[in-house]
Structure formats: C-alpha cells, structure tokens
Design a protein around this motif. Structure first.
Motif, short mmCIF file in Angstrom:
data_model
loop_
_atom_site.label_atom_id
_atom_site.label_comp_id
_atom_site.label_asym_id
_atom_site.label_seq_id
_atom_site.Cartn_x
_atom_site.Cartn_y
_atom_site.Cartn_z
N TYR A 43 -13.21 6.62 11.66
CA TYR A 43 -13.25 7.21 13.00
C TYR A 43 -11.92 7.04 13.74
N ILE A 44 -11.05 6.15 13.26
CA ILE A 44 -9.90 5.70 14.06
C ILE A 44 -8.96 6.84 14.47
N THR A 45 -8.47 7.59 13.50
CA THR A 45 -7.46 8.62 13.79
C THR A 45 -8.04 9.70 14.69
N PHE A 58 0.84 -1.22 0.00
CA PHE A 58 0.00 0.00 0.00
C PHE A 58 0.86 1.26 0.00
N TYR A 59 2.02 1.16 0.67
CA TYR A 59 2.69 2.40 1.09
C TYR A 59 3.84 2.84 0.20
N ASP A 60 3.50 3.24 -1.04
CA ASP A 60 4.46 4.05 -1.80
C ASP A 60 4.06 5.51 -1.57
N PRO A 88 1.08 3.87 18.29
CA PRO A 88 -0.31 4.31 18.11
C PRO A 88 -0.90 3.82 16.78
N GLY A 89 -2.15 4.18 16.52
CA GLY A 89 -2.75 3.98 15.20
C GLY A 89 -3.42 2.65 14.98
N SER A 90 -3.34 1.74 15.94
CA SER A 90 -3.95 0.42 15.78
C SER A 90 -3.28 -0.42 14.70
N GLU A 125 -11.36 -7.66 6.59
CA GLU A 125 -10.36 -8.03 5.60
C GLU A 125 -10.58 -7.16 4.37
N MET A 126 -9.50 -6.65 3.82
CA MET A 126 -9.60 -5.94 2.55
C MET A 126 -9.19 -6.92 1.45
N HIS A 127 -10.02 -6.96 0.42
CA HIS A 127 -9.75 -7.84 -0.72
C HIS A 127 -9.81 -7.03 -2.00
N GLY A 147 -3.23 -4.22 14.74
CA GLY A 147 -4.38 -4.94 14.16
C GLY A 147 -4.12 -5.45 12.75
N ASN A 148 -3.14 -4.88 12.06
CA ASN A 148 -2.85 -5.32 10.69
C ASN A 148 -2.01 -6.60 10.65
N PHE A 149 -1.57 -7.05 11.82
CA PHE A 149 -0.77 -8.28 11.87
C PHE A 149 -1.64 -9.48 12.24
N GLU A 174 -9.26 3.22 -3.74
CA GLU A 174 -8.08 3.65 -4.51
C GLU A 174 -6.78 3.21 -3.80
N PHE A 175 -6.81 3.32 -2.47
CA PHE A 175 -5.67 2.91 -1.63
C PHE A 175 -5.39 1.40 -1.84
N ASN A 176 -6.45 0.62 -1.91
CA ASN A 176 -6.33 -0.83 -2.08
C ASN A 176 -5.78 -1.14 -3.48
N LEU A 197 -2.65 8.76 0.13
CA LEU A 197 -4.04 8.28 0.23
C LEU A 197 -4.37 7.91 1.68
N PHE A 198 -3.39 7.30 2.38
CA PHE A 198 -3.65 6.94 3.78
C PHE A 198 -3.90 8.19 4.63
N ASP A 199 -3.11 9.23 4.39
CA ASP A 199 -3.34 10.50 5.12
C ASP A 199 -4.76 11.01 4.85
N THR A 217 -5.64 -8.43 0.72
CA THR A 217 -4.55 -7.46 0.83
C THR A 217 -4.28 -6.99 2.27
N GLU A 218 -5.25 -7.17 3.16
CA GLU A 218 -5.01 -6.67 4.52
C GLU A 218 -5.96 -7.29 5.55
N TYR A 219 -5.42 -7.50 6.77
CA TYR A 219 -6.23 -7.81 7.94
C TYR A 219 -6.31 -6.55 8.80
N CYS A 220 -7.46 -6.30 9.41
CA CYS A 220 -7.57 -5.24 10.41
C CYS A 220 -8.32 -5.84 11.60
N HIS A 221 -7.54 -6.44 12.52
CA HIS A 221 -8.17 -7.11 13.68
C HIS A 221 -8.76 -6.08 14.63
C1 AVI Z 1 -2.47 1.50 9.23
N1 AVI Z 1 -3.67 0.80 9.70
C2 AVI Z 1 -3.84 0.96 11.12
C3 AVI Z 1 -4.88 1.11 8.94
C4 AVI Z 1 -6.09 0.32 9.49
O1 AVI Z 1 -7.11 0.93 9.75
O2 AVI Z 1 -5.97 -0.88 9.72
C5 AVI Z 1 -4.70 0.81 7.47
C6 AVI Z 1 -5.94 1.01 6.64
N2 AVI Z 1 -6.42 0.17 5.77
C7 AVI Z 1 -7.50 0.67 5.22
N3 AVI Z 1 -7.77 1.81 5.75
C8 AVI Z 1 -6.79 2.07 6.65
#
Ligand code: AVI
Length: 322
Positions: free
Chosen positions: A59-61, A40-42, A163-165, A254-256, A168-170, A218-220, A48-50, A282-286
């Motif tokens: 709501y997370i940030t 994701f992170y180029d 920080p940032g949770s 899960e992001m797919h 959860g991505n692991f 778009e991020f995905n 895009l993440f910002d 592409t991603e887990y977010c526990h």
């Molecule tokens: C970096 N991480 C904490 C974000 C999350 O919420 O798990 C990554 C993210 N993936 C999609 N939106 C944000």
C-alpha cells in the motif's frame, strides 16, 4: 593491478571489493547473522522494487502518491517561493513531480543518488519536462556527508525531500543521525518533507512484505545473487526461504532469509556455516506512530510542523523544521 605489489601487505590500501567483502563477512559472523539492504539494489533488484510498488498488498507507494495528489499544493505553500529542493535517494521522481508542479518559482532541484546512471537518466527526463527549472544532480551516498553546489548552499530556503518511508529502513540511531545531517544541510531557515509509514495491523504489514505473487521473496533472495556476482560468494539461492516478521517491541517488520538446511557458504576465503532454520536478517522497516516519529525528530533537533495523512491513516508525509 590496483595496488603496487611492492607495498608491504600491512599498509596496502584495501581495494573496494576487499572492503565490501570484509563488511559482508562481519555481518555474516554476527549472531544473528545480517546483510545490509544495500545488496537488494542491483539492476534486477531495482526492477523488482518497482514491481513491489505496484503490488496490491504493498500500500505504501500508492498511499503516498494519493497524499501528494491531495495535499501537494498545501505542502508547496508551507515551503514557500524560491526554494531549493534537495531530494535524498531520488528514484524515478514521480512524487517529486507532484511537488515541483505546485511550488512557486523553485530556485533549483537537486536530486542526490548513489547510482550515477539512474541519477542522470531521471534528471534528463525531468529537464525535458521542466525546461525552466535549474536541475543540479549530485552523485553521492546520502548517508555520508556530501557537498552541495555553492548557489544551493546560499539559497535562503533549502528543503530536503525524502519520500518513500526509506527512513524506516535505518536503525533508530542511524535514522536520527540522518535527520541531523538533513537539518545541518537545510540550516535554520530550512525544512524537511519526509514520507513516514505508520504503525498498523501487523497482518497488513506482513502481507505487504510477503506478497502472494512472491515478488518480495525474489527481491530478498536477489541480495544473495548480488553478493555472489559482486564478491564471488557461492550462496545457493534455492537453499533459503523468505520471511517477513513483525517485531512488536521494535515496532518494525524485519525481512529475513531462513536457511533450509545445514550449509556452508564461501566468501573471500572464509567459510560461513548456516544451521538449518538459521536466520539471516536483510532489512528493517520501522513503522512509527505520529507521536513516536515526533519524538525521534525531536532528538535530532527537529519539530513536526504539519502531518498529512490518507483518510485511513496508513501513511504520512510530514513537514519538519529546526
Ligand atoms: C525502500 N523501502 C522504503 C522499502 C520498504 O518498504 O521498507 C523497501 C522494501 N522492502 C521490501 N519491500 C519494500
């Protein structure tokens, strides 16, 4: 050439690109297919993440910042004076500033990040605003073992801030390993201050990871763009749909990416076939409960000393000690 052409093929060291290609291919050959979220992170992905962090649905940030605004002083009291603060994956360090502002005579701030450019830009900006703080950037992959500067290793009170949770991505076993590594780094007298997102109504979670403006989509998709550019793959970016799905049994989003048609993707001389409707994870977010996270922490030899939450109990910042 990176490698002498005279070396026998068998013993030739792998180039970094070959190693990455093999790693991506291994994931694409799994059932179901997977791709690491590191893609994701180029530069575009970080931008895009910002943007995601500012979205109304994400709501997370916002919530973690609210918790820091309300409780950073209390957190600082628990941490105590003369602490060395080691931040894992230090981004723009907005939350860090809220903590640093409250700490009593911090010994040092050690941002750890894999991106040298981001690391030094952020450290430079911080140095201007905190002229009396000893800032020691460490360029390293925090999922691997790395060395701290000696005077930080010798600090009486070492605290990891994460920080940032992001934990959860692991996957759970990797999350545990990462916690163990943090515990080893801070030692018996240390602490870990960590942001953990909490379980909630799945519809809120699915919206947070599939926003109406399409930024997360778009991020995905950008992960594929990144693989195309870095490794010379030929993913058709228009041939995949973004999907965010709540998996109850695993307590995670899960992001797919879902293939819109039967297609073949080329990478490193290999052909990868996708069937129409086939998923690439592409991603887990526990998402944890206070109890389930405390159980995970315990398996890493850590006890939860304090939990700070927002009034709606959406997010938590937790203080762990060995
Ligand atoms: C970096 N991480 C904490 C974000 C999350 O919420 O798990 C990554 C993210 N993936 C999609 N939106 C944000």
């Amino acid at each position: 050439a990176k490698h002498p052409s005279t070396a026998p093929a068998k013993s030739a060291p792998q180039s970094a690109e070959t190693a990455l290609t093999n790693d991506v291919l291994a994931g694409l050959k799994k059932h179901p297919k997977e791709l690491s979220p590191v893609w994701f992170y180029d530069e575009l992905g970080s931008f895009l993440f910002d943007n995601i962090c500012e979205l109304p649905e994400y709501y997370i940030t916002r919530t973690e910042l609210q918790i820091m605004h309300g409780h950073a002083l209390e957190m600082a009291h628990h941490i105590g004076p003369d602490a060395a603060v080691i931040e894992f994956g230090s981004g723009t360090s907005l939350k860090t500033r809220l903590l640093l502002d409250r700490l009593e005579s911090p010994l040092a701030y050690v941002p750890v990040d894999i991106s040298r450019e981001h690391l030094f830009t952020a450290a430079g900006a911080l140095a201007k605003d905190y002229p009396n703080l000893h800032i020691v950037p460490v360029c390293a992959d925090f999922t691997q073992t790395f060395e701290l500067p000696q005077f930080v290793r010798q600090a009486q009170r070492r605290v990891v801030y994460f920080p940032g949770s992001t934990l959860g991505n692991f996957a759970r076993s990797q999350a545990r390993e990462l916690l163990v590594r943090m515990r080893d780094l801070v030692g018996g007298n240390g602490a870990i201050l960590i942001g953990i997102d909490l379980r909630k109504d799945p519809s809120i979670l699915e919206r947070a990871y599939d926003d109406s403006a399409g930024v997360t989509a778009e991020f995905n998709i950008n992960a594929l763009r990144h693989v195309n550019r870095e490794l010379g793959a030929d993913f058709d970016l228009d041939a995949f749909d973004h999907l965010a799905v709540w998996v109850e049994e695993e307590s995670r989003i899960e992001m797919h990416l879902v293939s819109k048609r039967d297609q073949v993707v080329h990478l490193g001389g290999d052909e990868i076939r996708f069937r129409r409707g086939e998923h690439l994870r592409t991603e887990y977010c526990h998402k944890y409960t206070v109890e389930s996270f405390s159980e995970l922490a315990a398996t890493a030899g850590l006890a939860v000393k304090r939990v700070w939450m927002d009034p709606n109990k959406q997010f938590s910042v937790q203080l762990l000690e060995p």
